[in-house]
Scaffold this active site. Structure first.
Site, PDB file in Angstrom:
ATOM      1  N   ASP A 161     106.430 -43.268 -62.121  1.00  0.00           N
ATOM      2  CA  ASP A 161     105.304 -43.871 -62.832  1.00  0.00           C
ATOM      3  C   ASP A 161     105.092 -43.199 -64.183  1.00  0.00           C
ATOM      4  O   ASP A 161     105.051 -41.969 -64.271  1.00  0.00           O
ATOM      5  CB  ASP A 161     104.017 -43.728 -62.027  1.00  0.00           C
ATOM      6  CG  ASP A 161     104.044 -44.508 -60.721  1.00  0.00           C
ATOM      7  OD1 ASP A 161     104.849 -45.452 -60.617  1.00  0.00           O
ATOM      8  OD2 ASP A 161     103.256 -44.166 -59.818  1.00  0.00           O
ATOM      9  N   ASP A 190     109.631 -47.145 -61.587  1.00  0.00           N
ATOM     10  CA  ASP A 190     108.595 -47.750 -60.753  1.00  0.00           C
ATOM     11  C   ASP A 190     107.541 -48.378 -61.656  1.00  0.00           C
ATOM     12  O   ASP A 190     107.863 -49.212 -62.488  1.00  0.00           O
ATOM     13  CB  ASP A 190     108.008 -46.708 -59.795  1.00  0.00           C
ATOM     14  CG  ASP A 190     107.229 -47.346 -58.651  1.00  0.00           C
ATOM     15  OD1 ASP A 190     107.275 -48.579 -58.498  1.00  0.00           O
ATOM     16  OD2 ASP A 190     106.560 -46.616 -57.905  1.00  0.00           O
ATOM     17  N   ARG A 243     103.329 -57.471 -61.432  1.00  0.00           N
ATOM     18  CA  ARG A 243     102.276 -56.456 -61.425  1.00  0.00           C
ATOM     19  C   ARG A 243     101.689 -56.232 -62.814  1.00  0.00           C
ATOM     20  O   ARG A 243     101.800 -55.152 -63.392  1.00  0.00           O
ATOM     21  CB  ARG A 243     102.769 -55.139 -60.832  1.00  0.00           C
ATOM     22  CG  ARG A 243     103.314 -55.254 -59.418  1.00  0.00           C
ATOM     23  CD  ARG A 243     103.645 -53.901 -58.832  1.00  0.00           C
ATOM     24  NE  ARG A 243     104.199 -54.037 -57.472  1.00  0.00           N
ATOM     25  CZ  ARG A 243     104.539 -53.020 -56.688  1.00  0.00           C
ATOM     26  NH1 ARG A 243     104.378 -51.776 -57.130  1.00  0.00           N
ATOM     27  NH2 ARG A 243     105.039 -53.225 -55.487  1.00  0.00           N
TER      28      ARG A 243
END
Length: 367
Positions: A161, A190, A243
């Site tokens: 992340d 990610d 997302r």
């Protein structure tokens, strides 16, 4: 409109050339790293001021950032860390102290409060080094680039992340950042901006998120519904597979964002989440709003959005697009004041203002 801090940041940098060259940690006048007021949900719950009023230091390595945290009188002593140059994985080492809890290879903001990290001078780039916020509150991250953080391959950092928050996090404002990857999970990356396990009162503003399989999530699973009160405004999402963000429970407010090339899905409201989606511009994208990849419904209130060359898939058992003509299926009351730019102006406004190294410019209400 430019925030008044830009000239002072540049002046402070000029006086600290030696410190920047050596990567040492030095004190500078506190006024040199002041930031404007937090916006959105980060302005609630007592507000988000970061390290305002505290000592200001300069760091050119991740290790120096950790040293600044560990050198405070306590874990809550206000602190502004000005960052310049490129922060590398190899240059980010654990530092120990009673006011910190750091780790190698990641910027660790754990069990702390009242901290600002702001990029100054010609820029601050966190190269393959993620920023991890855990059990922390009142944090500001501003004017930095975080790129190519991996969860597999080499080097790895922060679970892949760019910026990740978890475990009882409160009041975080991330502003004028550029968060980017070079692919999706199969390439080792990610999320760009993830929140989970009771993270609340967060704003992401005037930032660019691009070239990633996953823009970010709120909630790590369908049962992780303790997160919420998140604002996303004046951001550009570009070449993101999904997302943008994924919401599981909680409330989120998206306004005046520019979404370009959302390749599979965009705002995925599910598991009881409620999203207010105002005056955004969606362009060259697919399934930009709805409940996807689950049969646990989420909800949305929509108004003033532009859908420019947006395609919609057919509904299915785990696929519930809001379009082709999105209508509201809930209402969401917003507790803070904000001004909406016209959706038609959003691409120009966001292009001019969003991302690191844009002089901290914000919308003046015009195209």
């Amino acid at each position: 409109m430019k925030r008044a801090t830009s000239a002072r940041l540049g002046a402070a940098l000029a006086t600290l050339t030696l410190a920047a060259a050596t990567g040492t940690l030095v004190s500078v006048p506190a006024a040199s790293a002041a930031t404007g007021p937090a916006t959105g949900y980060a302005s609630q719950n007592g507000g988000t001021t970061g390290g305002a009023g505290g000592q200001t230091v300069r760091a050119t390595t991740g290790t120096a950032i950790h040293a600044a945290l560990c050198g405070r009188a306590s874990s809550s002593t206000p602190l502004v860390i000005e960052v310049t140059g490129t922060i590398t994985h190899a240059g980010t080492k654990k530092v120990s102290g009673s006011s910190c809890d750091t780790a190698d290879g990641v910027i660790e903001l754990k069990k702390i409060s009242n901290v600002t990290i702001v990029g100054v001078g010609s820029g601050a780039v966190f190269d393959q080094v993620g920023i991890h916020i855990r059990e922390a509150k009142n944090i500001i991250i501003q004017n930095v680039t975080v790129r190519n953080v991996k969860k597999s391959g080499s080097p790895t950092s922060n679970g892949g992340d760019a910026i990740g928050m978890e475990s009882n996090v409160r009041n975080v404002w991330v502003d004028h950042t550029t968060l980017e990857a070079s692919g999706g999970e199969s390439e080792g990356y990610d999320g760009l901006f993830d929140m989970k396990n009771n993270t609340q009162y967060v704003t992401l503003s005037y930032s660019v998120l691009r070239n990633s399989g996953r823009g970010g999530l709120v909630g790590s699973s369908e049962s992780d519904r303790s997160n919420g009160f998140i604002t996303y405004h004046h951001n550009r999402y570009e070449n993101i597979d999904s997302r943008a963000p994924l919401l599981r429970g909680g409330i989120a407010h998206m306004y005046n964002n520019h979404y370009v090339r959302l390749n599979e899905s965009g705002i995925n409201s599910r598991a009881g989440a409620r999203a207010r989606v105002d005056n955004n511009y969606f362009e060259d994208s697919k399934d930009v709003l709805g409940t996807f990849y689950t049969d646990e419904a989420g909800y949305w209130q929509v108004g003033g959005n532009v859908f420019d060359n947006v395609t919609w898939s057919q509904p299915g058992s785990e696929n519930h697009p809001a379009g082709p003509d999105p209508v509201s299926n809930t209402t969401v009351s917003i507790p803070y004041s904000h001004r909406l730019d016209a959706a038609g102006c959003v691409p120009a406004v966001v292009n001019r203002t969003a991302g690191a190294n844009k002089g901290l410019q914000v919308s003046d209400g015009s195209c």
